[in-house]
Design a protein around this motif. Structure first.
Motif, mmCIF file in Angstrom:
data_model
loop_
_atom_site.group_PDB
_atom_site.id
_atom_site.type_symbol
_atom_site.label_atom_id
_atom_site.label_comp_id
_atom_site.label_asym_id
_atom_site.label_seq_id
_atom_site.Cartn_x
_atom_site.Cartn_y
_atom_site.Cartn_z
ATOM 1 N N UNK A 160 83.686 57.551 13.921
ATOM 2 C CA UNK A 160 83.951 56.586 14.982
ATOM 3 C C UNK A 160 82.643 56.034 15.551
ATOM 4 N N UNK A 161 81.694 56.908 15.841
ATOM 5 C CA UNK A 161 80.421 56.474 16.405
ATOM 6 C C UNK A 161 79.592 55.694 15.391
ATOM 7 N N UNK A 162 79.585 56.165 14.149
ATOM 8 C CA UNK A 162 78.819 55.485 13.103
ATOM 9 C C UNK A 162 79.355 54.074 12.865
ATOM 10 N N UNK A 163 80.669 53.921 12.821
ATOM 11 C CA UNK A 163 81.245 52.593 12.615
ATOM 12 C C UNK A 163 80.849 51.636 13.737
ATOM 13 N N UNK A 164 80.844 52.130 14.956
ATOM 14 C CA UNK A 164 80.429 51.303 16.100
ATOM 15 C C UNK A 164 78.980 50.859 15.944
ATOM 16 N N UNK A 165 78.105 51.784 15.551
ATOM 17 C CA UNK A 165 76.683 51.446 15.387
ATOM 18 C C UNK A 165 76.467 50.500 14.211
ATOM 19 N N UNK A 166 77.177 50.729 13.128
ATOM 20 C CA UNK A 166 77.039 49.843 11.966
ATOM 21 C C UNK A 166 77.523 48.431 12.286
ATOM 22 N N UNK A 167 78.532 48.324 13.126
ATOM 23 C CA UNK A 167 79.017 46.999 13.525
ATOM 24 C C UNK A 167 77.948 46.215 14.290
ATOM 25 N N UNK A 168 76.976 46.958 14.832
ATOM 26 C CA UNK A 168 75.880 46.313 15.567
ATOM 27 C C UNK A 168 74.567 46.401 14.783
ATOM 28 N N UNK A 187 71.619 59.761 11.484
ATOM 29 C CA UNK A 187 70.493 59.036 12.068
ATOM 30 C C UNK A 187 70.753 57.550 11.895
ATOM 31 N N UNK A 188 70.889 56.846 13.010
ATOM 32 C CA UNK A 188 71.151 55.408 13.000
ATOM 33 C C UNK A 188 69.921 54.688 13.543
ATOM 34 N N UNK A 189 69.443 53.690 12.813
ATOM 35 C CA UNK A 189 68.181 53.026 13.152
ATOM 36 C C UNK A 189 68.385 51.515 13.256
ATOM 37 N N UNK A 190 67.850 50.944 14.331
ATOM 38 C CA UNK A 190 67.721 49.484 14.442
ATOM 39 C C UNK A 190 66.240 49.186 14.613
ATOM 40 N N UNK A 191 65.653 48.493 13.639
ATOM 41 C CA UNK A 191 64.216 48.240 13.593
ATOM 42 C C UNK A 191 63.953 46.763 13.804
ATOM 43 N N UNK A 192 63.163 46.435 14.820
ATOM 44 C CA UNK A 192 62.857 45.036 15.106
ATOM 45 C C UNK A 192 61.851 44.440 14.116
ATOM 46 N N UNK A 193 61.218 45.356 13.347
ATOM 47 C CA UNK A 193 60.140 44.941 12.418
ATOM 48 C C UNK A 193 58.908 44.448 13.178
ATOM 49 N N UNK A 194 58.880 44.696 14.471
ATOM 50 C CA UNK A 194 57.718 44.380 15.274
ATOM 51 C C UNK A 194 57.117 45.672 15.811
ATOM 52 N N UNK A 195 55.820 45.664 16.038
ATOM 53 C CA UNK A 195 55.147 46.854 16.551
ATOM 54 C C UNK A 195 55.688 47.224 17.930
ATOM 55 N N UNK A 196 55.811 48.518 18.172
ATOM 56 C CA UNK A 196 56.283 48.976 19.471
ATOM 57 C C UNK A 196 56.801 50.392 19.390
ATOM 58 N N UNK A 197 57.067 51.026 20.528
ATOM 59 C CA UNK A 197 57.543 52.403 20.562
ATOM 60 C C UNK A 197 58.914 52.562 19.913
ATOM 61 N N UNK A 198 59.185 53.801 19.518
ATOM 62 C CA UNK A 198 60.498 54.170 18.983
ATOM 63 C C UNK A 198 61.217 55.035 20.011
ATOM 64 N N UNK A 199 62.366 54.566 20.430
ATOM 65 C CA UNK A 199 63.151 55.239 21.467
ATOM 66 C C UNK A 199 64.399 55.854 20.830
ATOM 67 N N UNK A 249 76.134 53.714 23.150
ATOM 68 C CA UNK A 249 76.127 52.472 23.923
ATOM 69 C C UNK A 249 74.727 52.059 24.335
ATOM 70 N N UNK A 250 73.916 53.028 24.760
ATOM 71 C CA UNK A 250 72.536 52.724 25.142
ATOM 72 C C UNK A 250 71.751 52.186 23.956
ATOM 73 N N UNK A 251 71.958 52.808 22.788
ATOM 74 C CA UNK A 251 71.271 52.345 21.594
ATOM 75 C C UNK A 251 71.622 50.910 21.244
ATOM 76 N N UNK A 252 72.900 50.594 21.314
ATOM 77 C CA UNK A 252 73.338 49.229 21.007
ATOM 78 C C UNK A 252 72.777 48.244 22.031
ATOM 79 N N UNK A 253 72.822 48.591 23.301
ATOM 80 C CA UNK A 253 72.288 47.695 24.325
ATOM 81 C C UNK A 253 70.812 47.401 24.085
ATOM 82 N N UNK A 254 70.015 48.450 23.869
ATOM 83 C CA UNK A 254 68.587 48.238 23.681
ATOM 84 C C UNK A 254 68.307 47.441 22.411
ATOM 85 N N UNK A 255 69.153 47.618 21.401
ATOM 86 C CA UNK A 255 68.947 46.879 20.143
ATOM 87 C C UNK A 255 69.069 45.367 20.343
#
Length: 385
Positions: free
Chosen positions: A39-47, A63-75, A102-108
Motif C-alpha cells: 500500500x505504501x509503496x504504491x502510493x510512493x510510486x504514484x508520485x 527504500x523509496x528514492x526521489x532524486x532531483x538530480x541537483x546537488x543538495x542534502x539527502x533527507x 506523506x512527508x516524503x511525497x510533499x518534499x519531493x
C-alpha cells in the motif's frame, strides 16, 4: 515555497487518511507486513519514487528514492507499519508509516527546484526485531544526511532519549529422572533458571537506577514428577548507555554461568532479538522540527519525557543525525499498546493531526536543504557527539 508545501498537502491528505485507515483495519505483525508495504509503496510510486523492496534481507522492507538530480542534502523519513498481537495498531504505526510517506511525497514536490534527494525507508518489525538495526549496520544511511520519524502519543513531546537494549535467551539443559523415585540421577534445568532469576534479583541493588532487567520462563518442564531436562528464560536488559549496558549484560551472563555450575545444567546463551542502541537526539534537528510543527496547528510541544523503552531508531541515531519526536492525539494520559490507542488513530481529529505531522516533517526537510547554516550546525553537533 513553504506555502506550496501546504497546498500540496491539501491535494494528498485524503489519500493519506485512507492509507492510515486501511492499515488500521488490516494490521500485520512484524516481518509479515506485505499488504501494508504494498500500500505504501504504491502510493510512493504514484508520485514518481523509485522503489527497491526487500532490502537488508527483510522481505517487507523498502527504500523509496526521489532524486532531483541537483546537488543538495539527502533527507530520509522512516516508515513503520507493524502492528501488535491482539491490539492491532495500538502503537500507532499506521500513522507513523503514513506520515513518513506523506512527508516524503510533499518534499519531493519542491526538490526539483531546491535540489537534494528524498528517501522514504520502510522499516519493518520495530516492535520485535527492528529492521533499522541491519539498515544502520549495512550502510543504508551512509548517503543520508538526516533521518526523521514521528510517533503519535497522548501529547506532543520533543525528541528525547531511549534505553539501549539486549534481548537474551538462556537455554539450560540437564537430565530427566523420576522426581520422587530417583531424583539424585537427574539434573534440574528449571533449578538453574530459578537460580538465574534469584541472581538477577540480587544484582538489581548494584546497578544504576536507569537499568531495567525483566524476563520470563519460556519453558520450565512438562510434569511435576519428571526432573526438567530443559528450561528456557528470556530477558530484556536495558540501560541508558550502550557501553554500560554491555557491562551489565556481562554480569547477567556470569550469573547464568554460575547457575549452570551450581546445578550441573549446561547453558547456551544467545540473543533472540536484535539489540537496540540508546537514542541520541540531534538537538539542532529537534529544535528545527519543533518550530515547524508549531506552525502547522499543533498548539504546544512539551519537553522530552524520560523514557524507559527501547527503539531501533536508537541505532540510526548513532550513524546519522536523527530525531524521534511525538505528536499528540489530544488525549492526555492515553496509554500505548492498547485497543483504545489504536481506535483513536482513525478519528477525524487524528486525521488532522496526521496531516500536521506529515507537513511538519516536510517543512523540516525543506529547511535542511535550503538553510546551509542550520544544516552545518546539525552536522557539527553530530560529529561532536
Amino acid at each position: 515555497m513553504k506555502e506550496l508545501l501546504k497546498n500540496k498537502l491539501e491535494a494528498i491528505q485524503n489519500r493519506l487518511w485512507e492509507i492510515n485507515d486501511i492499515l488500521y483495519y488490516h494490521p500485520e505483525l512484524g516481518d509479515e507486513e506485505f499488504e501494508s508495504m504494498k500500500l505504501l509503496v504504491e502510493f510512493l510510486e504514484q508520485h514518481q519514487f523509485s522503489v527497491e523492496k526487500g532490502i537488508v534481507g527483510r522481505p517487507t522492507a523498502f527504500k523509496a528514492v526521489y532524486d532531483s538530480k541537483k546537488e543538495g542534502p539527502t533527507i530520509a523519513y522512516l516508515s513503520e507499519y507493524d502492528a501488535l498481537p491482539e491490539v492491532g495498531h495500538g502503537c500507532g504505526h499506521n500513522m507513523i508509516g503514513t506520515m513518513s510517506a506523506g512527508a516524503g511525497v510533499l518534499l519531493s514536490k519542491v526538490v526539483d527546484e531546491i535540489g537534494g534527494r528524498v528517501i522514504v525507508l520502510g522499516t519493518p518489525a520495530e516492535e520485535t526485531n527492528g529492521a533499522k538495526v541491519p539498515m544502520a549496520e549495512q550502510g543504508v544511511f551512509d548517503d543520508i544526511d538526516a533521518a526523521m520519524i514521528l510517533h503519535p502519543a497522548d501529547e506532543s513531546y520533543e525528541s528525547g532519549d531511549s534505553l539501549a537494549m539486549d534481548a537474551i535467551q538462556f537455554d539450560f539443559r540437564g537430565r530427566t529422572s523420576h522426581a520422587a523415585a530417583s531424583p539424585e540421577k537427574g539434573i534440574n534445568a528449571l533449578d538453574a533458571v530459578i537460580q538465574l532469576f534469584n541472581g538477577i534479583n540480587a544484582l538489581r541493588q548494584h546497578v544504576t537506577s536507569d537499568v531495567r532487567i525483566h524476563g520470563i520462563i519460556k519453558e520450565g518442564g512438562v510434569a511435576a514428577n519428571i526432573v526438567p531436562d530443559k528450561a528456557i528464560a528470556q530477558f530484556y536488559v536495558r540501560a541508558k548507555d550502550r557501553n554500560y549496558l554491555n557491562e551489565v549484560v556481562q554480569k547477567v551472563i556470569s550469573i547464568a554461568e554460575g547457575a549452570s555450575s551450581m546445578t550441573g545444567a549446561d547453558v547456551h546463551i544467545e540473543n533472540y532479538e536484535l539489540s537496540y542502541d540508546n537514542m541520541v537526539t540531534n538537538q539542532t534537528l529537534s529544535q528545527l522540527f519543533t518550530s515547524n510543527l508549531l506552525t502547522t496547528g499543533v498548539k504546544q510541544v512539551e519537553k522530552a519525557k524520560e523514557s524507559y523503552g527501547s527503539i531501533d531508531m536508537g541505532n540510526v541515531s548513532h550513524v546519522v543525525p536523527a530525531i524521534h519526536p511525538y505528536i499528540g492525539l489530544d488525549s492526555p494520559g492515553l496509554i500505548a499498546h492498547t485497543r483504545e490507542f489504536a481506535d483513536l488513530t482513525i478519528t477525524d481529529n487524528s486525521h488532522k493531526i496526521l496531516a500536521r505531522g506529515a507537513l511538519g516533517l516536510a517543512l523540516t526537510g525543506y529547511d535542511l536543504i535550503t538553510n546551509k547554516e542550520v544544516f552545518e550546525k546539525m552536522k557539527n553537533e553530530f560529529r561532536q557527539a
